[in-house]
Design an enzyme around this catalytic site. Structure first.
Site, PDB file in Angstrom:
ATOM      1  N   ASP A  90      35.239  28.034  28.842  1.00 33.33           N
ATOM      2  CA  ASP A  90      34.738  28.136  29.544  1.00 33.33           C
ATOM      3  C   ASP A  90      34.106  27.766  30.629  1.00 33.33           C
ATOM      4  O   ASP A  90      33.363  26.099  30.456  1.00 33.33           O
ATOM      5  CB  ASP A  90      34.324  30.056  29.611  1.00 33.33           C
ATOM      6  CG  ASP A  90      33.869  30.017  30.584  1.00 33.33           C
ATOM      7  OD1 ASP A  90      34.796  30.691  32.069  1.00 33.33           O
ATOM      8  OD2 ASP A  90      32.802  31.545  31.186  1.00 33.33           O
ATOM      9  N   ASN A 114      43.117  36.726  34.842  1.00 34.05           N
ATOM     10  CA  ASN A 114      42.761  35.388  36.500  1.00 34.05           C
ATOM     11  C   ASN A 114      43.277  35.389  36.814  1.00 34.05           C
ATOM     12  O   ASN A 114      42.775  35.035  38.020  1.00 34.05           O
ATOM     13  CB  ASN A 114      43.035  33.984  35.129  1.00 34.05           C
ATOM     14  CG  ASN A 114      41.836  34.102  34.430  1.00 34.05           C
ATOM     15  OD1 ASN A 114      41.911  32.855  32.852  1.00 34.05           O
ATOM     16  ND2 ASN A 114      40.875  33.774  35.072  1.00 34.05           N
TER      17      ASN A 114
HETATM   18  C1  IPE Z   1      37.988  32.914  30.198  1.00 37.03           C
HETATM   19  O1  IPE Z   1      37.116  32.698  31.203  1.00 37.03           O
HETATM   20  C2  IPE Z   1      39.571  32.972  30.599  1.00 37.03           C
HETATM   21  C3  IPE Z   1      39.398  31.847  30.099  1.00 37.03           C
HETATM   22  C4  IPE Z   1      39.004  30.656  29.983  1.00 37.03           C
HETATM   23  C5  IPE Z   1      40.906  31.376  30.031  1.00 37.03           C
HETATM   24  P1  IPE Z   1      36.903  33.830  32.500  1.00 37.03           P
HETATM   25  O2  IPE Z   1      35.855  32.924  33.299  1.00 37.03           O
HETATM   26  O3  IPE Z   1      37.836  34.130  32.651  1.00 37.03           O
HETATM   27  O4  IPE Z   1      36.211  35.126  31.965  1.00 37.03           O
HETATM   28  P2  IPE Z   1      34.828  35.955  32.832  1.00 37.03           P
HETATM   29  O5  IPE Z   1      35.857  36.326  34.159  1.00 37.03           O
HETATM   30  O6  IPE Z   1      32.838  34.818  32.508  1.00 37.03           O
HETATM   31  O7  IPE Z   1      34.979  36.745  31.916  1.00 37.03           O
HETATM   32  C1  IPE Z   2      37.516  28.095  32.519  1.00 34.14           C
HETATM   33  O1  IPE Z   2      36.561  28.253  33.848  1.00 34.14           O
HETATM   34  C2  IPE Z   2      38.704  27.667  33.123  1.00 34.14           C
HETATM   35  C3  IPE Z   2      39.601  29.694  33.252  1.00 34.14           C
HETATM   36  C4  IPE Z   2      39.087  30.445  33.501  1.00 34.14           C
HETATM   37  C5  IPE Z   2      41.184  28.922  33.232  1.00 34.14           C
HETATM   38  P1  IPE Z   2      36.382  29.068  35.263  1.00 34.14           P
HETATM   39  O2  IPE Z   2      37.167  29.011  36.067  1.00 34.14           O
HETATM   40  O3  IPE Z   2      36.006  30.242  34.888  1.00 34.14           O
HETATM   41  O4  IPE Z   2      34.894  28.803  34.997  1.00 34.14           O
HETATM   42  P2  IPE Z   2      33.458  29.141  35.846  1.00 34.14           P
HETATM   43  O5  IPE Z   2      33.392  29.967  34.606  1.00 34.14           O
HETATM   44  O6  IPE Z   2      33.728  29.958  37.342  1.00 34.14           O
HETATM   45  O7  IPE Z   2      32.730  28.198  35.843  1.00 34.14           O
HETATM   46 MG    MG Z   3      34.697  31.379  33.505  1.00 31.86          MG
END
Ligand code: IPE
Ligand code: IPE
Ligand code: MG
Length: 247
Positions: free
Chosen positions: A25, A73
């Site tokens: 993340d 997502n």
């Molecule tokens: C979890 O991260 C999913 C992945 C890393 C693919 P998210 O960014 O989607 O999770 P939330 O929304 O912060 O819970």
């Molecule tokens: C994780 O990074 C990747 C996916 C969830 C696909 P994020 O895109 O969630 O990054 P943040 O949490 O918005 O910083």
């Molecule tokens: Mg995230």
């Protein structure tokens, strides 16, 4: 940067987790801190994944599972979803040969059959290319949700009951596990989440029942092999009781 060998020697190999799962993340935050587009964060995150997989290979970890795209997502803007899927496809194309040479056995968790035909074919090709490999079991969770996985397993077993193949009493935890996407993997020992949020976000809900949790504020693009090894060392010192008493 310290040398790879020196880094790997820091870990007590007899106390390694069998299965490490990572919620990668913070790509978006990494980018926005730098005034870049979120997509730049996702591209930078792919480079981290390559480095962390290399550590897993060198340490001969049994299993590494990473969360690449959740069933939630899809709520993101269309352009970001498109970019992520494009990146996923490019990653498989670029990396599969090297992974194969490193004896990695790739596997995919989730409803990836909902992706485009092109990506589905890439997933099938990569899986079949590496199916006889005996090294790290590397699973990518793509269009994956823990609740969705549990529901699919329940539906499959309910169908088996309805067809008279099994009775309800035969649904043990072993049988249930055999119906999950992770049927070939041991339970998660260590669950890592980068970028500061303290939650599971629907990842491996069944499999992480007794996982040790490890959180860091470091964003995924900045997560280094050194910090990965720190997490493994921390794991080696944990007292895992599984509901019992210290041994
Ligand atoms: C979890 O991260 C999913 C992945 C890393 C693919 P998210 O960014 O989607 O999770 P939330 O929304 O912060 O819970
Ligand atoms: C994780 O990074 C990747 C996916 C969830 C696909 P994020 O895109 O969630 O990054 P943040 O949490 O918005 O910083
Ligand atoms: Mg995230």
């Amino acid at each position: 940067m310290i040398k790879d060998e020196e880094l790997l020697n820091r870990v007590d190999k007899s106390k390694l987790p069998r299965h490490v799962a990572i919620i990668m993340d913070g790509n978006g935050r990494w980018a926005s801190y730098r005034g870049l587009l979120r997509s730049a964060g996702h591209s930078a995150g792919v480079k981290t994944l390559k480095k962390i997989l290399t550590v897993a290979v060198n340490l001969k970890l049994e299993a590494l599972t990473v969360y690449a795209f959740s069933t939630e997502n899809w709520k993101r803007p269309h352009a970001e979803v498109d970019f992520l899927l494009h990146l996923f496809s490019e990653y498989l194309e670029k990396e599969k040969r090297e992974m194969h040479e490193k004896n990695v056995r790739i596997n995919f968790l989730g409803r990836w059959e909902e992706f485009s035909t092109g990506i589905q074919n890439q997933i099938r090709d990569a899986t079949s290319l590496m199916k006889n490999n005996t090294g790290v079991k590397f699973s990518i969770a793509a269009n994956y949700g823990g609740q969705d996985e549990i529901l699919r397993a329940a539906q499959k077993l309910a169908d088996d009951v309805a067809k008279g193949k099994i009775s309800p009493a035969q649904i043990t935890s072993e049988l249930f596990e055999s119906a999950l996407d992770t049927c070939e993997l041991p339970p998660v020992d260590l669950l890592i989440r980068t970028s500061g949020d303290l939650r599971i976000s629907n990842f491996l809900l069944w499999q992480a029942a007794y996982a040790e949790l490890w959180f860091t504020n470091t964003t995924w693009p900045e997560f280094s092999p050194e910090e990965f090894v720190d997490a493994l060392i921390d794991f080696s010192k944990r007292d895992r009781r599984f509901g019992g008493l210290s041994s």
